[in-house]
Write an enzyme that holds these catalytic residues in place. Structure first.
Site, PDB file in Angstrom:
ATOM      1  N   CYS A 144       1.028  -1.127   0.053  1.00  0.00           N
ATOM      2  CA  CYS A 144      -0.037   0.004  -0.011  1.00  0.00           C
ATOM      3  C   CYS A 144       1.009   1.419  -0.083  1.00  0.00           C
ATOM      4  CB  CYS A 144      -0.768   0.066   1.207  1.00  0.00           C
ATOM      5  SG  CYS A 144      -1.798  -1.485   1.398  1.00  0.00           S
ATOM      6  N   ARG A 149       4.746   0.156  -6.102  1.00  0.00           N
ATOM      7  CA  ARG A 149       4.942  -0.622  -4.883  1.00  0.00           C
ATOM      8  C   ARG A 149       4.133  -1.848  -4.779  1.00  0.00           C
ATOM      9  NH1 ARG A 149       6.375   2.519  -0.353  1.00  0.00           N
ATOM     10  NH2 ARG A 149       5.065   1.315   1.124  1.00  0.00           N
ATOM     11  N   TRP A 182      -3.146  -2.586  -1.530  1.00  0.00           N
ATOM     12  CA  TRP A 182      -2.768  -4.278  -1.835  1.00  0.00           C
ATOM     13  C   TRP A 182      -3.444  -4.953  -0.677  1.00  0.00           C
ATOM     14  CZ3 TRP A 182       0.096  -7.992   0.302  1.00  0.00           C
ATOM     15  CH2 TRP A 182       0.666  -9.043  -0.258  1.00  0.00           C
ATOM     16  N   ASN A 214      -1.693   2.150   5.999  1.00  0.00           N
ATOM     17  CA  ASN A 214      -0.791   0.813   5.584  1.00  0.00           C
ATOM     18  C   ASN A 214      -0.469   0.102   6.799  1.00  0.00           C
ATOM     19  OD1 ASN A 214      -0.428   2.209   3.304  1.00  0.00           O
ATOM     20  ND2 ASN A 214       1.636   2.649   3.167  1.00  0.00           N
ATOM     21  N   GLY A 215      -0.502  -1.288   6.552  1.00  0.00           N
ATOM     22  CA  GLY A 215      -0.166  -2.084   7.895  1.00  0.00           C
ATOM     23  C   GLY A 215      -1.148  -2.854   8.224  1.00  0.00           C
ATOM     24  N   GLU A 270      18.403 -17.010  -8.078  1.00  0.00           N
ATOM     25  CA  GLU A 270      17.914 -15.619  -8.377  1.00  0.00           C
ATOM     26  C   GLU A 270      17.583 -15.650  -9.766  1.00  0.00           C
ATOM     27  OE1 GLU A 270      17.405 -13.152  -7.000  1.00  0.00           O
ATOM     28  OE2 GLU A 270      17.295 -11.351  -8.504  1.00  0.00           O
ATOM     29  N   LYS A 298      13.484 -14.673 -10.724  1.00  0.00           N
ATOM     30  CA  LYS A 298      13.421 -13.653 -11.631  1.00  0.00           C
ATOM     31  C   LYS A 298      12.469 -13.731 -12.777  1.00  0.00           C
ATOM     32  CE  LYS A 298      14.474 -10.872 -10.285  1.00  0.00           C
ATOM     33  NZ  LYS A 298      14.857 -10.309  -8.952  1.00  0.00           N
ATOM     34  N   GLU A 330       8.758 -14.420 -11.364  1.00  0.00           N
ATOM     35  CA  GLU A 330       7.894 -13.116 -10.756  1.00  0.00           C
ATOM     36  C   GLU A 330       7.614 -12.297 -11.995  1.00  0.00           C
ATOM     37  OE1 GLU A 330       9.786 -10.627  -7.905  1.00  0.00           O
ATOM     38  OE2 GLU A 330      11.709 -10.890  -9.088  1.00  0.00           O
ATOM     39  N   HIS A 346      19.599 -36.305  -7.800  1.00  0.00           N
ATOM     40  CA  HIS A 346      18.905 -36.671  -6.767  1.00  0.00           C
ATOM     41  C   HIS A 346      17.218 -36.427  -6.561  1.00  0.00           C
ATOM     42  CE1 HIS A 346      22.439 -37.975  -4.611  1.00  0.00           C
ATOM     43  NE2 HIS A 346      22.917 -36.551  -4.940  1.00  0.00           N
ATOM     44  N   LYS A 392       6.384  -4.067  -4.293  1.00  0.00           N
ATOM     45  CA  LYS A 392       7.837  -3.823  -4.186  1.00  0.00           C
ATOM     46  C   LYS A 392       8.419  -4.171  -2.895  1.00  0.00           C
ATOM     47  CE  LYS A 392      12.105  -2.502  -5.624  1.00  0.00           C
ATOM     48  NZ  LYS A 392      12.809  -3.356  -6.273  1.00  0.00           N
TER      49      LYS A 392
HETATM   50  O1  M6R Z   1      13.208  -4.474   0.025  1.00  0.00           O
HETATM   51  P1  M6R Z   1      13.894  -6.066   0.261  1.00  0.00           P
HETATM   52  O2  M6R Z   1      15.148  -6.337  -0.269  1.00  0.00           O
HETATM   53  O3  M6R Z   1      13.655  -6.317   1.859  1.00  0.00           O
HETATM   54  O4  M6R Z   1      12.864  -6.978  -0.447  1.00  0.00           O
HETATM   55  C1  M6R Z   1      12.963  -8.328  -0.300  1.00  0.00           C
HETATM   56  C2  M6R Z   1      12.291  -9.213  -1.233  1.00  0.00           C
HETATM   57  O5  M6R Z   1      10.683  -8.566  -0.834  1.00  0.00           O
HETATM   58  C3  M6R Z   1      12.672  -8.903  -3.004  1.00  0.00           C
HETATM   59  O6  M6R Z   1      14.013  -8.847  -3.117  1.00  0.00           O
HETATM   60  C4  M6R Z   1      11.761  -9.469  -3.697  1.00  0.00           C
HETATM   61  O7  M6R Z   1      12.199 -10.941  -3.876  1.00  0.00           O
HETATM   62  C5  M6R Z   1      12.025  -8.904  -5.243  1.00  0.00           C
HETATM   63  N1  M6R Z   1      10.570  -8.972  -5.969  1.00  0.00           N
HETATM   64  C6  M6R Z   1      12.726  -9.899  -6.126  1.00  0.00           C
HETATM   65  O8  M6R Z   1      12.936  -9.485  -7.309  1.00  0.00           O
END
Ligand code: M6R
Length: 609
Positions: free
Chosen positions: A2, A27, A74, A100-101, A482, A486, A489, A505, A604
């Site tokens: 949010c 965000r 959100w 927010n929260g 990673e 990527k 997502e 395995h 984000k």
């Molecule tokens: O702001 P942060 O680095 O703590 O965020 C951690 C994860 O939420 C963030 O890296 C998330 O996995 C990304 N969307 C990856 O691309």
């Protein structure tokens, strides 16, 4: 997650609030709304979906006021709908709140307020705030606000306006970020500085347990007991240009291309004159000499950077390293002795799980360090020391430049500890440090036109595949994780990252002629073993996409598609190899027509547990 915007000033209030909401789109959100207070009382507008739908609605129903608040939601409590979208209003349609929260005691408060006759219309926890303030409001709104906020439990950043005081925005914070921007004759409130970077650079970071109001632009702040607080202002170094796409189709692509510059800045922020320069690290060398263990905690991409840090620190500084995802760490029973150094990695510095992990670690009496990108972020106020990644504002939901700069910082930490612990010769250390100056140039090579065309071609070839595997050994294993993250997502293709040696395995059962397998096979001490793993995949008709070092002639004989990166030490190679992985995901997602900067369901920074 949010976003909140608030504005008092001489400009067109709805325009500023709407622009702020647009800037916060990155965000992640599913609905939005705005409220204004002015001579005609309180007016509200809400919409489900993108901010442009709110804008359309606003054009057909132009409301206005002297103060305004806006929100992008959100969903946590209640589905995305207009009724559940913020702002929420009281029974008399005088007070509006955005939040927010999560209010943890909302059920208890809601039941009490319903018993007193308040009518609730939404499924949200937020609505309880506005009825609570209404309940405490007789003739002094400021007092009602001050009395209500301490009754809330949980995490919150809130902004409130009231038709009876149309020159004031009320605010409070507990665990969720909130910041005030001071412009010329105008004041802003937002969950993120980027919402007002176009207009203001002087900011006040509101801390946990603080509340207050902005009345005709004048800021007053108090603790939750009502005691006045002197606030400090600081200047934001990011400029508004960073929040713009500058001709790139998506922020993610722009941020991939920014990596040479960001890494150069991160090197300059951590190493000067061939020596370590860690001005905010704050952990005395004498203490570091006594450290016997490192504990690293992070989430998502930042966790993968931490995982690389484990390889670096164990190999270079000869210290054992534990690595945890923050959401697991906070609910298990870790055994942490006071000779541990705790490192939390978070781009935003606002990830709720990572912040909680720091709070938990501190209870063991250990020194804590944050690796973060955001000056003034919440995590920086929880730790003993900070190393900033200097990646600049990262707007793409998919982390790119924050990752490479985090990996670089973890490498610097490993070298620093190696030096302090006398595990590295002066000569080798200087060799590694001097290699850093070539990183940016090597990334520029990866970003050359012919290499991008190769990656685009591979992306087109495999765009319709249902599953991908990513493999790597040693430092290339976290990179495989990673690469898979990527891809899933932003393109919504199922992808898994594995340690290449684990293939036999289990995962090898997945290999067939429809399964692309991306192998990070840069030159390393395990190179021969990786080649064997590639052959195992090829023997089962798997489609191998290899990321290999320039000059590697074996690689092209065993893989179907090859992406070359400049030769480097395994540590620097780990930074270089991720660039093609980012590009491959980007171009696959692009050719599939995905909304790369706003992938479905993602935010984000995840500011709730
Ligand atoms: O702001 P942060 O680095 O703590 O965020 C951690 C994860 O939420 C963030 O890296 C998330 O996995 C990304 N969307 C990856 O691309």
């Amino acid at each position: 997650m949010c976003g909140i915007v608030g504005y008092y000033g001489k400009r067109n209030v709805p325009e500023v609030v709407l622009n702020g909401l647009k800037t916060l789109e990155y965000r992640g959100y599913d609905s939005s709304g705005m409220a204004f207070a002015g001579k005609n009382g309180l007016s509200i507008i809400k919409s489900v979906g993108k901010i442009k739908e709110l804008e359309e609605k606003f054009k057909n129903n132009p409301i206005n006021g002297t103060v305004g608040i806006g929100h992008s939601r959100w969903a946590t409590h209640g589905v995305p709908s207009e009724v559940n979208a913020h702002p929420h209003i009281d029974c008399k349609n005088k007070i509006a709140v955005v939040h927010n929260g999560i209010i943890e005691n909302f059920m208890e408060l809601k039941n009490e307020l319903i018993a007193k006759g308040h009518k609730f219309v939404s499924d949200t926890d937020t609505e309880v705030i506005v009825h609570l303030i209404e309940d405490n409001y007789t003739d002094n709104f400021e007092e009602a606000f001050k009395k209500s906020v301490p009754l809330l439990r949980g995490a919150f950043a809130i902004a409130v306006i009231c038709a009876d005081c149309p020159d004031t925005i009320f605010f409070a914070r507990m665990k969720s970020p909130l910041v005030i921007g001071i412009g010329r004759g105008e004041t802003f409130l937002a969950s993120d500085v980027v919402a007002f970077l176009d207009y203001a650079r002087e900011v006040v970071y509101i801390d946990n347990g603080q509340l207050g109001f902005i009345k005709k632009g004048k800021i007053s702040m108090f603790d939750f007991d009502g005691n006045p607080i002197k606030y400090k202002t600081s200047m934001v170094l990011w400029d508004a240009e960073m929040a713009k796409k500058n001709g790139y189709k998506y922020f993610m692509l722009k941020e991939i291309y920014e990596q040479p510059e960001c890494l150069a800045k991160t090197i300059n922020g951590t190493i000067r004159n061939n020596d370590f320069y860690l001005p905010n690290f704050n952990i005395p060398v004498e203490h570091l000499k006594k450290i016997r263990r490192i504990s690293i905690v992070a989430c998502g991409t930042a966790y993968h950077a931490g995982f690389l840090g484990k390889y670096f620190i164990e190999e270079l500084a000869k210290l054992p390293v534990d690595i945890d995802v923050a959401s697991e760490f906070i609910y298990r029973e870790p055994i942490i002795s006071d000779d541990t150094l705790f490192i939390a990695i978070s781009q935003s510095g606002e990830t709720a799980d990572t912040k909680e992990a720091v709070v938990k670690a501190r209870k063991f009496g250990v020194k804590t360090v944050a690796v973060t990108n955001v000056v003034g972020s919440s995590i920086t106020r929880e730790v003993d020391g900070v190393i900033y990644t200097n990646a600049g504002f990262e707007k793409g939901v998919a982390a790119t430049k924050s990752f490479t700069t985090q990996v670089l910082v973890m490498y610097v930490i490993a070298l620093y500890l190696a030096k302090i612990r006398e595990m590295i010769s002066e000569e080798t250390l200087l060799e590694y440090i001097s290699e850093l100056s070539s990183i940016s140039q090597k990334i520029e090579i990866i970003l050359q036109h012919k290499n991008i065309e190769n990656i685009k071609m591979i992306a087109r070839m495999y765009q319709n595949c249902r599953d991908f595997l990513f493999l790597g050994r040693n430092v290339n294993y976290p990179l495989a994780l990673e690469g898979a993250l990527k891809l899933k997502e932003i393109s919504y293709i199922h992808a898994e990252g594995y340690a290449a040696g684990e293939m036999k395995h289990g995962p090898i059962a997945l290999i067939d002629e429809n399964c692309p397998v991306v192998v990070i096979m840069t030159k390393s001490k395990l190179y021969e073993k990786v080649i064997s793993n590639v052959k195992e995949v090829a023997a089962r008709k798997g489609l191998v996409i290899g990321i290999a070092s320039e000059g590697d002639d074996t690689a092209k004989t065993v893989v179907k598609n090859l992406i070359k990166i400049p030769d480097a030490s395994p540590y620097v190679s780990a930074i270089l190899s991720v660039i093609p992985l980012q590009l491959l995901s980007y171009y696959i997602a692009d050719v599939r027509g995905c909304d790369i900067d706003q992938p479905r369901n993602l935010a984000k920074s995840v500011t709730v547990e």
